[in-house]
Design a protein around this motif. Structure first.
Motif, mmCIF file in Angstrom:
data_model
loop_
_atom_site.group_PDB
_atom_site.id
_atom_site.type_symbol
_atom_site.label_atom_id
_atom_site.label_comp_id
_atom_site.label_asym_id
_atom_site.label_seq_id
_atom_site.Cartn_x
_atom_site.Cartn_y
_atom_site.Cartn_z
ATOM 1 N N SER A 92 -6.751 -0.342 -1.000
ATOM 2 C CA SER A 92 -6.410 -0.716 0.147
ATOM 3 C C SER A 92 -6.357 -2.391 -0.624
ATOM 4 N N THR A 93 -5.818 -3.872 1.060
ATOM 5 C CA THR A 93 -5.205 -4.453 0.294
ATOM 6 C C THR A 93 -6.394 -5.542 0.720
ATOM 7 N N LYS A 99 -3.042 4.109 7.094
ATOM 8 C CA LYS A 99 -2.160 4.024 6.975
ATOM 9 C C LYS A 99 -0.968 2.666 7.628
ATOM 10 N N THR A 100 -1.851 1.909 7.178
ATOM 11 C CA THR A 100 -1.768 0.601 7.629
ATOM 12 C C THR A 100 -0.048 0.189 6.807
ATOM 13 N N PRO A 101 -0.211 0.182 5.843
ATOM 14 C CA PRO A 101 0.887 -0.678 4.967
ATOM 15 C C PRO A 101 2.349 0.356 5.394
ATOM 16 N N HIS A 102 1.756 1.730 6.052
ATOM 17 C CA HIS A 102 3.045 2.605 5.855
ATOM 18 C C HIS A 102 3.629 2.166 7.050
ATOM 19 N N VAL A 103 3.088 2.285 7.990
ATOM 20 C CA VAL A 103 3.034 1.417 9.432
ATOM 21 C C VAL A 103 3.934 0.544 9.384
ATOM 22 N N ALA A 104 3.847 -0.548 8.755
ATOM 23 C CA ALA A 104 4.479 -1.996 7.740
ATOM 24 C C ALA A 104 5.472 -1.727 8.088
ATOM 25 N N GLU A 105 6.060 -0.312 6.792
ATOM 26 C CA GLU A 105 6.825 -0.198 6.215
ATOM 27 C C GLU A 105 8.119 0.075 7.419
ATOM 28 N N TYR A 106 7.641 1.312 8.017
ATOM 29 C CA TYR A 106 8.612 1.876 8.456
ATOM 30 C C TYR A 106 8.762 1.041 9.959
ATOM 31 N N TYR A 126 -3.160 -7.702 8.196
ATOM 32 C CA TYR A 126 -2.782 -6.486 7.574
ATOM 33 C C TYR A 126 -1.547 -7.483 7.792
ATOM 34 N N LEU A 127 -1.032 -6.212 8.926
ATOM 35 C CA LEU A 127 0.108 -6.427 9.574
ATOM 36 C C LEU A 127 0.490 -8.007 9.999
ATOM 37 N N ARG A 128 -0.546 -9.041 10.030
ATOM 38 C CA ARG A 128 0.322 -10.110 10.759
ATOM 39 C C ARG A 128 0.989 -10.434 9.887
ATOM 40 N N GLY A 129 -0.061 -10.930 8.594
ATOM 41 C CA GLY A 129 0.544 -10.943 7.466
ATOM 42 C C GLY A 129 1.874 -10.022 6.549
ATOM 43 N N HIS A 130 1.847 -9.743 6.509
ATOM 44 C CA HIS A 130 3.702 -8.361 6.330
ATOM 45 C C HIS A 130 4.284 -9.562 6.846
ATOM 46 N N ARG A 131 4.919 -10.114 6.163
ATOM 47 C CA ARG A 131 5.960 -9.734 6.299
ATOM 48 C C ARG A 131 6.838 -10.356 7.836
#
Length: 168
Positions: A92-93, A99-106, A126-131
């Motif tokens: 975790s960051t 699961k969240t990083p995997h969802v973000a990539e998918y 996390y999701l809002r800050g991901h690309r």
């Protein structure tokens, strides 16, 4: 791009409390281990109706991964669905769940609704800050009760009001 409807199994389709009479009990064997799940066949119908009405694509976002297509889909009337690969558990960051990083990539940049019993504020951050992911709705589901009409209505409303609905 079609929006996604991401579905978890345990705590969402398989509630943790003793379910009401609409649920059926199943024994599933995965890797030699037997799991008891309680599933409501109406969930499949309601999820398909939501996908059709909004033009969204259903996908599994669960640690069951491809086992969900084998054990869950046929029991609730869903076709085989795409699966978010959970891959290795990443550290975790920001307090987000594994699961969240995997969802973000998918999802890449597709709008999505995610039904899960473990999503929290840290996952949203996390999701809002991901690309630049910002077109999503996290729908926290109480794991004792599982998926309800209110959750499905919230998803339909968000997809429609946000302009992502591509349904009839």
């Amino acid at each position: 791009m079609k929006p996604l409807l991401l579905i978890d199994v345990d705590g969402v389709l398989n509630p943790f409390r003793r379910p009401d009479p609409g649920y059926r009990r199943y024994q599933c064997e995965i890797g030699g281990q037997v799991y008891t799940v309680h599933l409501n066949p109406r969930h499949g119908t309601r999820l398909l109706e939501l996908a059709i009405a909004t033009g969204a694509e259903l996908a599994w976002a669960t640690t069951w991964e491809h086992h969900a297509n084998e054990w869950i889909s046929p029991r609730i009337g869903l076709p085989e669905l795409p699966v978010v690969p959970m891959g290795p558990v990443l550290g975790s960051t920001a307090g987000e769940m594994f699961k969240t990083p995997h969802v973000a990539e998918y999802v890449e940049r597709r709008p999505f609704v995610w039904f899960d019993d473990q999503v929290r504020q840290e996952d949203e951050e996390y999701l809002r800050g991901h690309r630049g992911l910002d077109d999503f709705l996290l729908v926290p589901v109480n794991p004792r009760d599982g998926l309800t009409s209110a959750h499905l209505d919230a998803a339909r409303r968000w997809l429609t009001l946000s302009g992502f609905s591509q349904g009839p």
